[in-house]
Every structure is written in C-alpha cells, then in structure tokens.
Scaffold this motif. Structure first.
Motif, PDB file in Angstrom:
ATOM      1  N   ALA A 176       0.846  -1.196   0.000  1.00  0.00           N
ATOM      2  CA  ALA A 176       0.000   0.000   0.000  1.00  0.00           C
ATOM      3  C   ALA A 176       0.882   1.247   0.000  1.00  0.00           C
ATOM      4  N   PRO A 177       0.446   2.315  -0.658  1.00  0.00           N
ATOM      5  CA  PRO A 177       1.243   3.544  -0.663  1.00  0.00           C
ATOM      6  C   PRO A 177       1.370   4.113   0.753  1.00  0.00           C
ATOM      7  N   SER A 178       2.588   4.472   1.114  1.00  0.00           N
ATOM      8  CA  SER A 178       2.840   4.999   2.446  1.00  0.00           C
ATOM      9  C   SER A 178       4.140   5.792   2.428  1.00  0.00           C
ATOM     10  N   ASN A 179       4.254   6.754   3.320  1.00  0.00           N
ATOM     11  CA  ASN A 179       5.492   7.507   3.443  1.00  0.00           C
ATOM     12  C   ASN A 179       6.495   6.830   4.366  1.00  0.00           C
ATOM     13  N   THR A 180       6.074   5.781   5.036  1.00  0.00           N
ATOM     14  CA  THR A 180       6.953   5.034   5.927  1.00  0.00           C
ATOM     15  C   THR A 180       7.888   4.154   5.106  1.00  0.00           C
ATOM     16  N   LEU A 181       9.136   4.072   5.527  1.00  0.00           N
ATOM     17  CA  LEU A 181      10.084   3.202   4.848  1.00  0.00           C
ATOM     18  C   LEU A 181       9.631   1.753   4.962  1.00  0.00           C
ATOM     19  N   LEU A 211      10.427  -0.389   8.027  1.00  0.00           N
ATOM     20  CA  LEU A 211       9.859   0.052   9.295  1.00  0.00           C
ATOM     21  C   LEU A 211       8.348  -0.108   9.351  1.00  0.00           C
ATOM     22  N   ARG A 212       7.733  -0.783   8.407  1.00  0.00           N
ATOM     23  CA  ARG A 212       6.271  -0.894   8.343  1.00  0.00           C
ATOM     24  C   ARG A 212       5.684  -1.971   9.238  1.00  0.00           C
ATOM     25  N   GLY A 213       6.431  -3.009   9.532  1.00  0.00           N
ATOM     26  CA  GLY A 213       5.890  -4.112  10.322  1.00  0.00           C
ATOM     27  C   GLY A 213       5.690  -3.722  11.779  1.00  0.00           C
ATOM     28  N   PRO A 214       5.008  -4.572  12.539  1.00  0.00           N
ATOM     29  CA  PRO A 214       4.676  -4.225  13.925  1.00  0.00           C
ATOM     30  C   PRO A 214       5.889  -4.144  14.856  1.00  0.00           C
TER      31      PRO A 214
END
Length: 62
Positions: free
Chosen positions: A19-24, A27-30
C-alpha cells in the motif's frame, strides 16, 4: 497440528506492505522499529568502542 490448519494471510500481508505509504518499507511491520533501532544501537556502540580503542592506541595508553 496447528501448522496445517492456520489461515493463509499472504494476500492481506501483500496489501499491507504494498500500500502507498510515506513510511520506509523496513519500518512498516509491527516490531520492525524495535529490531532496526536495536541493531543501530549495537552497531553504533561497536563503532564508538573501536574508535575509542584506536584513539587510545594512537596515544600510547593501555
């Protein structure tokens, strides 16, 4: 056997990570921030310790 009857979450995980996100991405996982920051802390401590030892050796201290 719990391994055989587990639900397949691959499609949901693909939607989450693609999904589009500004997060690297790493670093997206919990728990990813915990792993990354711990690794950076350990590596930074090792570099600082090596630099400290090299400076002490250059000065002639034991």
């Amino acid at each position: 056997m719990s391994l055989v009857n587990r639900p397949n979450n691959v499609a949901a995980q693909q939607r989450f990570f693609q999904a589009p996100s500004n997060t690297l991405l790493f670093l997206r996982g919990p728990r990813d921030k915990l792993f990354v920051y711990t690794t950076f802390l350990v590596l930074g401590t090792g570099v600082a310790g090596s630099l400290w030892g090299a400076i002490n050796m250059a000065r002639g201290n034991k």
